[in-house]
Design an enzyme around this catalytic site. Structure first.
Site, PDB file in Angstrom:
ATOM      1  N   LYS A  18      -3.921   3.356   1.861  1.00 34.56           N
ATOM      2  CA  LYS A  18      -5.284   2.862   1.784  1.00 34.56           C
ATOM      3  C   LYS A  18      -6.498   4.193   1.533  1.00 34.56           C
ATOM      4  O   LYS A  18      -7.129   3.970   0.461  1.00 34.56           O
ATOM      5  CB  LYS A  18      -5.716   2.506   2.932  1.00 34.56           C
ATOM      6  N   LYS A  70       0.986  -0.778   0.093  1.00 37.22           N
ATOM      7  CA  LYS A  70       0.420   0.296  -0.023  1.00 37.22           C
ATOM      8  C   LYS A  70       0.989   0.835  -0.185  1.00 37.22           C
ATOM      9  O   LYS A  70       0.466   2.027  -1.117  1.00 37.22           O
ATOM     10  CB  LYS A  70      -0.798   0.149   1.591  1.00 37.22           C
TER      11      LYS A  70
END
Ligand code: HSE
Length: 338
Positions: free
Chosen positions: A204, A104
């Site tokens: 995220k 991520k």
């Protein structure tokens, strides 16, 4: 249809993926028609004990040799971090190898550059495992909801902090004890300060914003407050007031702009996210046609995250004609500033 797979990293997530590739090869082949042959695993420390058995010639500490090897068809990355992972993935993409990643931080920080390299080579770059662990949320956002004008994506996107907050509220653990448990269970980052500070959730949230609105949001643009300052006393005081503290990420349209933030919020006990406990993540997607969708499930941990990697890997491997095709998971850019 045999596909030669090179795996980078054999920690909690990479190790779980290697186990699955070794144990489930036949079952996957029978179910999907794709024969995934694990050719090589790149690790940092060759001598470290592993959760799987491979002959020595299939384990290397030379990750660059894996991404540049003509004998590897697809690269799966579970190393994490920005470097050397960024250069490794760019090398793989530039040499025409599809990449599947759980990273991520890298996708949020250098996604534009990576997608450009993938586009140039006409190979896919897949990252379902980067957000929400085992929850399928990237592909639904990128593909199933491509026609929706999404207004807001929000929810619990970090398993470690949710585990800590739940453990403090329900089991009377101290912050330190709860973090130790989350680490032992394989939820926390190698440096858990990324979890605690909200940075992991910010990565995220930035990725979700990109998928929802078609605009890259740099992680540093996400307003970010973690749970460092949340004590057991705060959690108990919230409970007395009929509230539950959760770390919430939000990406939403505000007028012509996109607003992104991560912060602890005291939710009413009857809020739908208030009962989302432990490592579970839950992500709302809101739009005019769909109303509100909820994606929920295990947000961290080796097996769930490896499941997401495996799903992407099978997806990539089953497209034998990926050469020349546009990479997946790109939404057309939406004009927001008109
Ligand atoms: N440390 C992360 C979390 C792992 O706890 O959510 C999954 O991205």
């Amino acid at each position: 249809m045999k596909v030669n797979v090179g795996v980078l990293g054999a920690g909690t997530v990479g190790g779980a993926l290697v186990q699955r590739l070794l144990l489930d090869r036949i079952q996957i082949r029978e179910k999907t028609g794709v024969d995934l042959e694990l050719k090589v695993v790149a690790v940092k420390h060759l001598e470290k004990p592993r959760s799987f058995e491979l002959p020595p010639e299939r384990i290397t500490d030379q990750a660059m040799s894996v991404v540049s090897s003509p004998g590897i068809d697809v690269v799966v990355e579970a190393i994490g971090g920005l470097e050397p992972t960024g250069e490794l993935l760019l090398t793989a993409l530039r040499s025409g190898k599809p990449v599947v990643t759980a990273n991520k931080e890298l996708v949020a920080t250098r996604g534009e550059e990576l997608f450009e390299a993938a586009n140039r080579s006409g190979v896919p770059l897949m990252y379902e495992a980067a957000v929400g662990g085992g929850i399928p949320v990237i592909r639904p956002l990128a593909e199933s909801l491509a026609g929706e004008r999404i207004d807001r994506v929000s929810g619990i996107v970090n398993g470690t902090t949710n585990y800590i907050l739940t453990s403090m509220a329900q089991d009377g653990r101290s912050f330190k004890e709860a973090l130790e448990e989350a680490t032992a269970l394989g939820y926390a980052e190698p440096d858990p300060s990324d979890d605690i500070s909200g940075r992991d959730a910010a990565f995220k949230t930035a990725i979700l914003a990109r998928l929802a609105f078609g605009e890259w949001v740099a992680p540093w643009q996400v307003e970010c407050l973690g749970i460092e300052a949340v004590s057991r006393a705060d959690v108990e005081a919230a409970a007395l007031a009929g509230k539950v503290i959760k770390l919430i990420g939000v990406a939403e349209r505000v007028g012509r702009d996109i607003s992104t933030r991560v912060s602890p919020i005291a939710l009413d006990v009857d809020h739908p996210l208030a009962g989302v406990d432990g490592v579970t993540n839950a992500i709302f997607v809101e739009g005019p046609a769909i109303g509100r969708l909820l994606f929920t499930g295990p947000g961290a941990g080796g097996q769930p995250t490896a499941s997401a990697l495996l799903g992407d890997l099978i997806q990539v491997a089953s497209r034998r004609n990926w050469q020349g095709k546009a990479p997946s998971y790109r939404r057309p850019r939406q004009v927001l500033h008109r």
